[in-house]
Design a protein around this motif. Structure first.
Motif, mmCIF file in Angstrom:
data_model
loop_
_atom_site.group_PDB
_atom_site.id
_atom_site.type_symbol
_atom_site.label_atom_id
_atom_site.label_comp_id
_atom_site.label_asym_id
_atom_site.label_seq_id
_atom_site.Cartn_x
_atom_site.Cartn_y
_atom_site.Cartn_z
ATOM 1 N N ARG B 66 0.474 -8.045 6.703
ATOM 2 C CA ARG B 66 0.530 -9.352 6.027
ATOM 3 C C ARG B 66 -0.044 -9.187 4.622
ATOM 4 O O ARG B 66 -1.139 -9.645 4.325
ATOM 5 N N PRO B 67 0.704 -8.488 3.769
ATOM 6 C CA PRO B 67 0.141 -8.082 2.473
ATOM 7 C C PRO B 67 -0.140 -9.242 1.528
ATOM 8 O O PRO B 67 -0.879 -9.075 0.579
ATOM 9 N N PHE B 232 3.005 2.038 -8.172
ATOM 10 C CA PHE B 232 2.599 2.696 -6.930
ATOM 11 C C PHE B 232 1.998 1.715 -5.920
ATOM 12 O O PHE B 232 1.627 2.109 -4.825
ATOM 13 N N LEU B 233 1.855 0.446 -6.297
ATOM 14 C CA LEU B 233 1.396 -0.526 -5.294
ATOM 15 C C LEU B 233 2.548 -0.788 -4.322
ATOM 16 O O LEU B 233 3.705 -0.574 -4.661
ATOM 17 N N PRO B 234 2.244 -1.253 -3.118
ATOM 18 C CA PRO B 234 3.336 -1.560 -2.190
ATOM 19 C C PRO B 234 4.341 -2.503 -2.856
ATOM 20 O O PRO B 234 3.955 -3.399 -3.606
ATOM 21 N N SER B 235 5.617 -2.285 -2.576
ATOM 22 C CA SER B 235 6.647 -2.963 -3.349
ATOM 23 C C SER B 235 6.647 -4.476 -3.146
ATOM 24 O O SER B 235 7.241 -5.214 -3.916
ATOM 25 N N VAL B 236 5.934 -4.947 -2.130
ATOM 26 C CA VAL B 236 5.889 -6.383 -1.883
ATOM 27 C C VAL B 236 5.207 -7.121 -3.037
ATOM 28 O O VAL B 236 5.396 -8.315 -3.221
ATOM 29 N N TYR B 237 4.462 -6.390 -3.855
ATOM 30 C CA TYR B 237 3.734 -7.039 -4.955
ATOM 31 C C TYR B 237 4.516 -7.111 -6.255
ATOM 32 O O TYR B 237 3.995 -7.557 -7.263
ATOM 33 N N GLN B 238 5.761 -6.619 -6.264
ATOM 34 C CA GLN B 238 6.480 -6.701 -7.525
ATOM 35 C C GLN B 238 6.871 -8.149 -7.812
ATOM 36 O O GLN B 238 6.930 -8.983 -6.921
ATOM 37 N N ASN B 271 13.731 -7.839 12.044
ATOM 38 C CA ASN B 271 12.301 -7.531 12.013
ATOM 39 C C ASN B 271 11.867 -6.731 13.234
ATOM 40 O O ASN B 271 11.006 -5.852 13.144
ATOM 41 N N LYS B 272 12.472 -7.046 14.373
ATOM 42 C CA LYS B 272 12.127 -6.329 15.593
ATOM 43 C C LYS B 272 12.525 -4.858 15.448
ATOM 44 O O LYS B 272 11.746 -3.949 15.781
ATOM 45 N N ALA B 273 13.726 -4.640 14.923
ATOM 46 C CA ALA B 273 14.178 -3.265 14.706
ATOM 47 C C ALA B 273 13.258 -2.562 13.714
ATOM 48 O O ALA B 273 12.858 -1.402 13.907
ATOM 49 N N SER B 291 7.557 -8.369 6.125
ATOM 50 C CA SER B 291 6.957 -9.591 5.590
ATOM 51 C C SER B 291 7.841 -10.198 4.509
ATOM 52 O O SER B 291 7.859 -11.406 4.314
ATOM 53 N N GLN B 292 8.607 -9.343 3.815
ATOM 54 C CA GLN B 292 9.518 -9.886 2.809
ATOM 55 C C GLN B 292 10.635 -10.706 3.454
ATOM 56 O O GLN B 292 11.015 -11.748 2.956
#
Lengths: 477, 504
Positions: B66-67, B232-238, B271-273, B291-292
């Motif tokens: 849950r970033p 280099f941060l997790p891509s969810v933060y772009q 999401n399950k996959a 999470s995206q």
């Protein structure tokens, strides 16, 4: 001041010392390595290395002697370093002579007696190099340089400790000296006097250094000590040097106050004249709080409430409510219901278990009911309350009267009127009130602002005139 | 066996085979060697650096599942969110904020050689002519701040603003200069400021992204999407780029024939996959992806409402000077206010077209730029006033600026006379201003020389501005790090100073 050749040579001391350290340690290592046959081929190198090690030790000693004579260094440590350095040079000379006397042979020469001598002296050289090097390091970086690295956060955190009895404490001993000790002594102290300046006693401060007096009692503007620390950091005269830990704003204030009130080492804090700024600072110090700048959390109200119940926080989070500490390590909470999945009383009720911890609260387009207001009124320590578009009426507003610590209240977009808002004057701590899009007319606002001068009231409704340029474009002729 | 069972069996078999394909001998060796080595290293290094207050305060508890969960700032921050208005192309401070009467006297003269020696310009060649300010200036507000006639609206709110008048950079081309301002490096690959802040604070509204990007002016910024990338941060933060025209996010509506429930079911299945492959490979990027998907589903409900500026009353539209249905800076600025109101942490606006070279009418100081000033002046002023009346200005830091300055000389592209009045790129001095979010009101820091060529006092650079923004959000820029390639990285690299002079 003209730099003579001798001065120049002296300043090479910190570089030259690395040669004997490196070469002698390696040579001593070789002597021990060649004990067996495995590394016997290294033997011829030993004598050459010892020669150069000895020579560089001699150069180091002479440059060091000149550096010590330059006047920037004084004290027991300097003398000890000096004699240990000379001892190192002598010992390395003896070792070189011992090795030279018995020419190296790649073939093992059984157990001849001098071999033990050589190993003994080489151990002594190793010990001397280590001790002398450490002393030199202490002179350059300060005596507690190594310990600092092991202690948690040493040398970085605030210097000033909590003041136990702020009125009777001596200002110099209690506040000033700890700052100087942490930030200045390493270069202007007993062992090292950069710019011929010592700051470890008032006598030396009054005497000053190459660039004038450090302390002019009662005259902070003439005191180098206060002047230098207040220069912009990119000024070349700024102290401490840019790469060292800087003084905090509070520390600067204390030093300034100390010099302004006479720079005495006996005066008690209670007897000195205190400006409002200093008073506030002393109150903060007495409560154990530190710097109030950003980067610290000292302007949080104390005492802190107990930590909020984790289960209650998780429940809020699951409902889409942001409930986070105002800062890491604090128990005070900021709550925002802006992203709440369901904007109703049920979600609002989740706030009840953490009400004592709430410092900031934001509800947005969140219809409030009498029951909801009862839940809110449990947040007795709240400082900032934002309730835009929450359908608040005058009747509901009455319930806000109990927030004795409320500093900022946002009532934007609520159908409250002058009659209701007037009752909020019981909020003694209030500083800021937002009344945009409420039922208050312009005249009401003016009356309210006059009655309530301590509160900044923002009635909003700003308009920008329509200028010809706003809708037209300039074209090429 | 029913058909359903049969399909399930086939799928299970297929998955098993797919997994076997990636299990090689190399895989086994790597897993065992690295695993043991990592265990040993972990225990060896366990004691390193522990206990240091500053080191600890930079660590962000990061939950890859849950970033975007909201997180407490290390310190008490003054600001809750940031709106960064970037005028891409770099506006000229000499026509807007930096009043230089001496330069007017030199208008038309040859540039003194002392200003050219050893300098490199993007387009100026040989000896250019000096160019006086193409604007009249007057003092405004209680702070008596000099502002150009081109900003009639903004000049009414100067008492809310802190000006930094001697910002410098070392990049004289747009893309690297923009990257430096937003990512702390002139080269590609570092996370942008918005990514750092959402990494550190998460998002306040779980239905919306924490970092939204809006562009206008007909073009992307020259540095492309990397200026809001996550590096280099997790891509969810772009940064999530939203459109101000049509659907805010492409394909946000359910496709024809697909119901909301079916949509939910398919996202759950995906999401399950993804969760299964995360269990197998433990790649945190898979969790980011999950999470995206979840946020995308929630955004389908929340975003169209927040992103629609049409529900604002007419007088607000008039105040901002919006152009409904079109893509323009005013629409984006109004949208930025709405987003901040709904808990978005960082709203990044880019308005393209400020590159005042004067090689054609559209970018000349007397024609094209006047239109740019007009398109910006009213909406940005409205933003400050609107935030203020809603009680949001003191918790929202508004930053306005470009990527570098403009020369006090007139551009002579390739040695020839430009057809229109314009200025070349200039690195030594330009103006950036901040308002709200705990900075001083009606204050100016930094000063340029009498022709606006060099900063003479209060010089700051991009790192200092980044450090200040982080500070206002509750971060110590020296302690706020992310480990990558074996060392901790900072937004401000090895530099940066909080500009305490402008902090209230």
């Amino acid at each position: 001041m003209l730099l003579t050749i001798a001065d120049l040579f002296a300043r090479f001391h910190p570089i030259l010392v690395h040669f004997p350290v490196g070469i002698l340690v390696l040579a001593a290592g070789f002597i021990w390595l060649t004990n067996g046959d495995k590394y016997a081929q290294l033997k011829p190198a030993i004598q050459i290395m010892l020669f150069w090690g000895m020579l560089s030790a001699l150069f180091s000693c002479s440059s060091g002697w000149l550096l010590a004579a330059s006047g920037d260094y004084e004290g027991d440590l300097v003398d000890q370093h000096r004699w240990m350095g000379i001892a190192t040079a002598v010992a390395s000379g003896i070792l070189w002579w011992l090795v030279r006397r018995q020419p190296a042979s790649v073939v093992s020469d059984a157990s001849s007696q001098p071999k033990y001598w050589r190993r003994g002296v080489s151990a002594a050289v190793l010990a001397l190099v280590t001790v002398t090097g450490h002393m030199g390091g202490s002179l350059t970086h300060g005596e507690d340089y190594l310990q600092e690295a092991l202690q948690a956060g040493a040398g970085k955190g605030p210097v000033i400790a909590k003041l136990e009895n702020p009125d009777t404490a001596v200002l110099y001993n209690g506040l000033v000296q700890p700052i100087l000790e942490a930030r200045c002594y390493s270069c202007h102290g007993e062992n090292k006097q950069k710019g011929k300046l010592r700051l470890d006693d008032i006598r030396y401060m009054l005497k000053g250094g190459e660039d004038g007096v450090a302390l002019a009692p009662g005259k902070p503007e003439e005191s180098g000590l206060v002047g230098r620390i207040q220069l912009p950091i990119d000024n070349k005269d700024h102290m401490p040097p840019r790469e060292k830990t800087q003084l905090t704003a509070d520390e600067i204030k204390i030093l300034h106050w100390w010099v302004a009130t006479g720079g005495s080492d006996t005066a008690r804090i209670g007897h000195l004249q205190q400006t409002a700024e200093v008073k506030a600072l002393l109150v903060r110090l007495a409560t154990g709080a530190t710097d109030a700048e950003a980067g610290s959390n000292s302007n949080l109200p104390s005492p802190e409430p107990p930590a909020a119940d984790t289960a209650a926080l998780n429940a809020l989070q699951r409902a889409g409510v942001t409930a986070i500490p105002v800062a890491q390590g604090s128990n005070w909470l900021t709550l925002s219901f802006v992203g709440a999945f369901e904007k109703n009383e049920v979600t609002l009720a989740l706030l009840a278990p953490v009400a004592k911890q709430v410092l900031n609260l934001r509800l947005d387009h969140y219809p409030l009911t009498p029951k909801g207001m009862d839940i809110l009124s449990a947040c007795t320590d709240i400082q900032r309350l934002e309730l835009p578009y929450c359908k608040l009426t005058d009747a509901l507003l009455q319930k806000l009267g109990a927030f004795s610590k409320l500093q900022s209240l946002n009532l934007t977009g609520n159908p409250v009127t002058a009659a209701g808002v007037k009752n909020l004057q019981s909020l003694k701590a209030l500083q800021q009130l937002y009344l945009y899009q409420t039922g208050l007319a312009g005249a009401d606002m003016r009356v309210l602002q006059e009655q309530w001068p301590a509160v900044k009231i923002d009635s909003g409704g700003y308009r920008l005139p329509m200028l010809p340029g706003d809708t037209s474009e300039v074209k090429v002729n | 066996m029913t058909t359903q069972d049969f399909i399930n069996q086939r799928l299970a078999e297929e998955a098993r085979l797919a997994q076997l394909q990636v299990q090689s001998r190399r895989h086994f060796l790597k897993e065992s060697a690295m695993g043991l080595g990592a265990l040993a290293m972990g225990s060896l290094l366990g004691g390193c650096g522990a206990g240091s207050r500053r080191a600890d305060s930079g660590l962000i508890a990061f939950d890859p599942a849950r970033p975007l969960l909201p997180k407490a700032p290390p310190f008490l921050g003054k600001a809750r969110s940031v709106i960064y208005l970037h005028m891409a192309g770099a506006p000229s401070p000499l026509e807007l904020f930096d009043y230089k009467p001496e330069l007017a006297k030199m208008d038309g003269q040859d540039c003194p050689p002392s200003l050219l020696a050893g300098k490199q310009f993007a387009f100026i060649r040989g000896v250019p002519k000096m160019l006086g300010p193409q604007a009249k200036f007057a003092q405004h507000g209680e702070s008596r701040t000099w502002i150009s006639e081109h900003l009639p609206h903004l000049s009414t709110v100067v008492d809310e603003i802190s000006f930094l008048k001697a910002v410098k950079t070392d990049q004289f081309n747009h893309a690297p200069a923009q990257l430096l301002v937003h990512t702390g490096s002139a080269r590609l690959g570092r996370p942008s400021m918005g990514s750092w802040i959402t990494y550190g604070l998460g998002t306040e509204n779980q239905n919306l992204p924490g970092f939204v990007v809006l562009t206008s002016g007909g073009n992307f910024p020259d540095a492309g999407k990397s200026v809001w990338g996550s590096g280099f941060l997790p891509s969810v933060y772009q940064g999530v780029q939203c459109r101000s025209e049509g659907d805010p996010v492409l394909f946000i509506k359910d496709p024809n024939g697909m119901s909301r429930d079916l949509r939910k079911a398919s996202i759950d299945a995906i999401n399950k996959a993804n969760q299964q492959s995360y269990d197998d490979y433990k790649d945190p990027e898979i969790l980011s992806r999950i999470s995206q998907y979840e946020m995308a589903y929630r955004m389908q409900i929340a975003a169209p409402e927040v992103m629609d500026i049409n529900d604002e009353p007419d007088y607000i539209h008039e105040m901002y000077g919006t152009k409904p249905g079109k893509s323009c800076l005013a629409n984006n600025v109004l949208l930025a206010r709405k987003l901040v109101e709904k808990g978005v942490r960082y709203v990044q606006l880019f308005d393209w077209g400020w590159d005042a070279h004067g090689d054609h009418a559209g970018n000349s100081l007397n024609i094209g730029m006047i239109n740019k000033y007009r398109s910006m002046d009213k909406c940005v002023t409205a933003l400050l006033l609107d935030l203020k009346q809603r009680g949001l200005l003191d918790e929202t830091l508004v930053v306005w600026g470009g990527e570098f300055g403009r020369t006090p000389m007139m551009e002579n592209r390739n040695g020839a006379v430009n057809p229109f009045k314009g200025r070349d790129h200039h690195t030594e001095a330009f103006t950036i201003w901040m308002a709200g979010g705990g900075v001083k009101k009606g204050y100016t820091y930094g000063e340029t020389d009498e022709i606006g060529y060099y900063g003479v006092s209060g010089r700051v650079e991009a790192f200092d501005i980044q450090a200040t923004i982080l500070n206002q959000m509750g971060f110590d820029h020296e302690a706020f790090t992310y480990p990558f390639q074996g060392r901790p990285f900072r937004l401000t690299d090895v530099s940066g100073r909080v500009i305490r002079e402008i902090i209230a």
